[in-house]
Design an enzyme around this catalytic site. Structure first.
Site, PDB file in Angstrom:
ATOM      1  CB  VAL A  21      22.013  39.220  -0.937  1.00 25.01           C
ATOM      2  CG1 VAL A  21      21.631  37.770  -1.250  1.00 25.01           C
ATOM      3  CG2 VAL A  21      23.521  39.321  -0.736  1.00 25.01           C
ATOM      4  CG  ASP A  40      13.756  46.715   1.591  1.00 27.07           C
ATOM      5  OD1 ASP A  40      14.031  47.702   2.298  1.00 27.07           O
ATOM      6  OD2 ASP A  40      14.603  45.885   1.212  1.00 27.07           O
ATOM      7  CB  THR A  44      20.047  49.171   4.718  1.00 27.43           C
ATOM      8  OG1 THR A  44      19.359  47.915   4.762  1.00 27.43           O
ATOM      9  CG2 THR A  44      20.310  49.647   6.133  1.00 27.43           C
ATOM     10  CB  VAL A  66      10.147  42.367   8.427  1.00 19.31           C
ATOM     11  CG1 VAL A  66      10.081  42.415   6.919  1.00 19.31           C
ATOM     12  CG2 VAL A  66      11.565  42.587   8.929  1.00 19.31           C
ATOM     13  CB  SER A  84      19.175  42.000   8.748  1.00 21.37           C
ATOM     14  OG  SER A  84      20.126  42.406   9.714  1.00 21.37           O
ATOM     15  CE1 TYR A 154      23.777  41.278   9.840  1.00 17.39           C
ATOM     16  CE2 TYR A 154      26.046  40.504   9.938  1.00 17.39           C
ATOM     17  CZ  TYR A 154      24.830  40.571   9.285  1.00 17.39           C
ATOM     18  OH  TYR A 154      24.660  39.940   8.078  1.00 17.39           O
ATOM     19  NE  ARG A 195      28.547  45.026   2.962  1.00 19.82           N
ATOM     20  CZ  ARG A 195      27.355  44.439   2.810  1.00 19.82           C
ATOM     21  NH1 ARG A 195      27.175  43.193   3.225  1.00 19.82           N
ATOM     22  NH2 ARG A 195      26.352  45.086   2.254  1.00 19.82           N
TER      23      ARG A 195
END
Length: 320
Positions: A21, A40, A44, A66, A84, A154, A195
């Site tokens: 995203v 970043d 991931t 971060v 994340s 999570y 996913r």
């Protein structure tokens, strides 16, 4: 429906900007004339997600975790905190990293926004609702989350991030907002991220059996990434604190999704059933009344069209 709310940002920081995203957000902001700093650590996120942006005017890449203090140069007027691990495969592999991104990472991103007088937007998730006892889920629902289950790293990281963001706004007056993203899919999802959409597409294109968990009757609501990005930017521009659900209210069972992917790919794959993961939600569907009323936003891309676009991308990136 077009989102009625827009704002001209001069400099946006996107943490997790090389992720799925996040990279689409970076692209959308650059296309709108906003300078973008992508932060970043590539735990991931993938360099190829932003490779086309590296030579674009106004784009800067800062490779940093971060969860530790980081510097972005000139002050931003928008901070989008998307750093994340987000897929089960990733947050089960990186449990402490996931919790640090939601806690220390959120704190550092909030401090950046507060110091610059910037608008801050937290990417939360429908996972804060857990295995919901309310259906569909609206923003007033507190959720049904197992705090010590395998998904808790999570779920609880995001719930803590929401609490910290709310406390920051109350205590420091920082201009904050929270978006709860429901299942989003589209190009740049990693084929092995665990996913359903990328897994099914990868398996179908390879002629492998599609692995449906449980009896396949559990539902999800799938929102194409372009629609999700529009909703995120509408929430950022509006100035609402939220939380606000961003997702597609049309449900589909995992068995229906598997059959649709087989049809759209023209695959000869069969469906096989495997054990359902612990604490896997039985239903997941957003009530987007608030987004419709306040942001004048709703999804535009039907599932079949979004899946066609995503399949076309995977055909061109079979090694992803």
């Amino acid at each position: 429906m077009n989102a009625a709310f827009s704002r001209d940002w001069e400099h946006a920081v996107v943490t997790g900007g090389a992720g799925f995203v996040g990279s689409h957000l970076c692209t959308a902001l650059l296309d709108a004339g906003t300078a973008v700093t992508c932060v970043d650590d590539f735990s991931t996120g993938r360099p190829e997600n932003i490779s086309a942006l590296l030579d674009r005017p106004g784009f800067t890449l800062v490779q940093a975790n971060v969860s530790e203090p980081f510097d972005v140069g000139r002050p931003p007027d928008l901070v989008l905190h998307f750093a994340s691990p987000a897929s089960p495969a990733d947050y089960l592999r990186l449990p402490l990293h996931t919790m640090e991104a939601g806690s220390l990472g959120t704190r550092n991103a909030l401090a950046l926004a507060h110091g610059a007088g910037a608008r801050f937007l937290l990417a939360s998730t429908s996972e804060v609702y857990g295995d919901p006892q309310q259906h569909p889920q609206n923003e007033r629902y507190w959720g049904n989350v197992n705090p010590v289950g395998p998904r808790s790293v999570y779920d609880e990281a995001k719930r803590f991030g929401e609490a910290l963001t709310t406390a920051e706004a109350d205590a420091q007056g920082t201009d904050t907002g929270i978006v709860r993203l429901f299942n989003t899919y589209g190009p740049r999802m990693r084929g092995y991220d665990g996913r359903a959409v990328p897994t099914f597409i990868r398996q179908a294109l390879a002629g492998e059996p599609l692995t449906v968990t449980g009896d396949g009757l559990q539902t999800r609501s799938l929102c194409y990434v372009d629609d999700t990005v529009r909703g995120i930017l509408a929430a950022a521009a509006h100035g609402m604190r939220g939380p606000v659900n961003i997702g597609n209210p049309t449900e589909i069972t995992m068995l229906e999704l598997a059959r649709l992917v087989i049809e759209l790919t023209g695959s000869s794959s069969e469906i096989c059933f495997i054990e359902r993961p612990t604490d896997d939600p039985a239903v997941r569907c957003p009530d987007i009344t608030l987004a419709r009323d306040k942001l004048e936003w709703e999804p535009r891309v039907p599932a079949e069209e979004g899946l066609r676009r995503t399949i076309a991308w995977y055909r061109a990136h079979m090694d992803s």
